[in-house]
Structures are given as structure tokens and as C-alpha cells.
Design a protein around this motif. Structure first.
Motif, PDB file in Angstrom:
ATOM      1  N   THR A   6       0.822  -1.208   0.000  1.00  0.00           N
ATOM      2  CA  THR A   6       0.000   0.000   0.000  1.00  0.00           C
ATOM      3  C   THR A   6       0.857   1.259   0.000  1.00  0.00           C
ATOM      4  N   TRP A  24      -5.101  -2.481  -0.436  1.00  0.00           N
ATOM      5  CA  TRP A  24      -5.010  -3.942  -0.519  1.00  0.00           C
ATOM      6  C   TRP A  24      -6.395  -4.550  -0.633  1.00  0.00           C
ATOM      7  N   ARG A  25      -6.579  -5.434  -1.620  1.00  0.00           N
ATOM      8  CA  ARG A  25      -7.884  -6.062  -1.823  1.00  0.00           C
ATOM      9  C   ARG A  25      -7.823  -7.583  -1.778  1.00  0.00           C
ATOM     10  N   HIS A  31      -4.064  -6.233  -8.562  1.00  0.00           N
ATOM     11  CA  HIS A  31      -4.394  -4.864  -8.152  1.00  0.00           C
ATOM     12  C   HIS A  31      -4.184  -3.849  -9.276  1.00  0.00           C
TER      13      HIS A  31
END
Length: 224
Positions: free
Chosen positions: A29, A36-37, A58
Motif C-alpha cells: 500500500t 489492498w484487496r 491490483h
């Protein structure tokens, strides 16, 4: 011919308690500016491979591995004291390492998906650094494929010691087993991670141990 025993770290030697994963997410990040996913499956993979997947998932195209890993190392360094708080050694590890360390027929090293600095932090946290010749190890910066890490370690050992070795790989995932077999190494598996013993055997492991608590059985498997 001496044995080159190549140790995986996570869930083979120790559990890190999620400390490195926390630093990984924070570094990602910070460096990319992207929230963040998606958390990938880390087990048995190299940090280079995981980095490629995370960047792709991402949509990150403007960040290099070197830039990300540099910040990742800094963050792990800041919280490395948490390894012994959140994590622990696997059963029997210290005794097996000590026994093999007294055997002149054995050189022990690390073949791990971790990048070298993080590998060093993890084993140092538990006082294991002296057990390994880390110079001849294989690490997550060597390649995205785990089999290449085994090959690079064997090459480094041959170059350093000017002799050939019988390679022995010990790990807790199918990737450890297949990487060993791809290099003609003896594949020793421990069912101390998420992979069931039956799956490790089906992948072709020469020996599958429940853990390393049986010193005699563990040493026999690693030196046979």
C-alpha cells in the motif's frame, strides 16, 4: 558424497504468525498507493511469483520488484521481534538441526520462497542462523519457479565447496516436493502445514513425516 539438506522455512522450520504477511500488505500500500484487496495463497510459492500475482490483481504496472521488496524488508525489520511472539518453532526442529550440524557428511542451507533478508530475519528470531550456510541457499528473488531455487542452491554449493552433493529438500507443500523431484533431489515432506500427508505422498515425496519430533526417524530420512 555429502548431503546438501535444503530447508524450507515457513511451516517446515517455523510459523511466523503472519508477521511477514502484515509487512507485505503495508509495504504494498505504501509503495503503490493502492488499497489492498486480494490476498493470494502464499504457501510453497516464491516471493517473486506472489509479487507478480499481487501486482496483476491490483492493476499495478508502475512498480518494480526491487522497489517493493526494499520497503518490505524495512518493515519486516521494524517488527521482526514479533516473530517469536506471534509464531513458534515446529516440533523437533532445534534437535534435528543440531544433530545434522554435528554430522560432517551434511551441509544445511535454506531453500525458501522468502527473499534473503526476510529469510534471515525469520531464522535469526529463533536463534537458528548458525545452523545454515545461507550463502549457498535458494531464495525468492532467484526466480518465480521454486524448482529453480533448488537448482541455484545446488550450483552455489558446488561452486563454494568445489564438490558435488546429494541434494535433499525438506518442505511442507506439494511445490517443495515437485521442486525437489525436478532436480533429482530426495524429497522429504513434513505434514506440518496446510497440505495433508496423503497429498504430499501422492506428489511423489520419498518420505512423509508427521513432524520432526521423532529425532531418529527425521535424521534417518534426511541422511539416508
Amino acid at each position: 558424497m555429502r548431503r546438501l539438506v535444503m530447508w524450507d522455512i515457513d511451516y517446515t522450520l517455523l510459523r511466523g504468525g503472519g508477521v511477514a504477511a502484515k509487512a507485505w500488505r503495508a509495504a504494498f500500500t505504501e509503495v503503490t498507493g493502492v488499497a489492498w484487496r486480494d490476498t493470494p495463497i502464499f504457501g510453497g510459492r516464491t516471493d517473486t511469483d506472489i509479487c507478480n500475482e499481487v501486482f496483476a490483481a491490483h492493476g499495478v504496472t508502475d512498480c518494480t520488484h526491487e522497489r517493493f521488496f526494499a520497503r518490505y524488508v524495512e518493515l519486516v525489520d521494524e517488527i521482526k521481534h514479533e516473530f517469536t511472539v506471534q509464531g513458534h518453532l515446529m516440533p523437533g526442529v532445534r534437535e534435528v538441526l543440531a544433530h545434522l550440524g554435528d554430522d560432517p557428511r551434511v551441509v544445511q542451507t535454506l531453500v525458501t520462497g522468502n527473499i534473503p533478508e526476510v529469510a534471515a530475519f525469520k531464522v535469526a528470531a529463533f536463534g537458528l542462523s548458525g545452523a545454515f550456510d545461507a550463502e549457498v541457499g535458494g531464495y525468492g528473488t532467484d526466480d518465480s519457479l521454486r524448482a529453480t531455487l533448488v537448482r541455484r542452491s545446488l550450483e552455489r554449493a558446488r561452486d563454494k565447496y568445489a564438490e558435488d552433493f546429494r541434494p535433499v529438500v525438506i518442505g511442507d507443500t506439494v511445490n517443495d516436493v515437485t521442486a525437489a523431484l525436478a532436480n533429482g533431489a530426495v524429497a522429504i515432506a513434513v505434514a506440518t502445514g496446510a497440505t495433508p500427508a496423503a497429498d504430499l505422498a501422492a506428489a511423489g515425496a520419498h518420505v512423509v513425516l508427521p513432524d520432526l519430533s521423532d529425532l531418529e526417524a527425521s535424521v534417518k530420512a534426511l541422511t539416508a
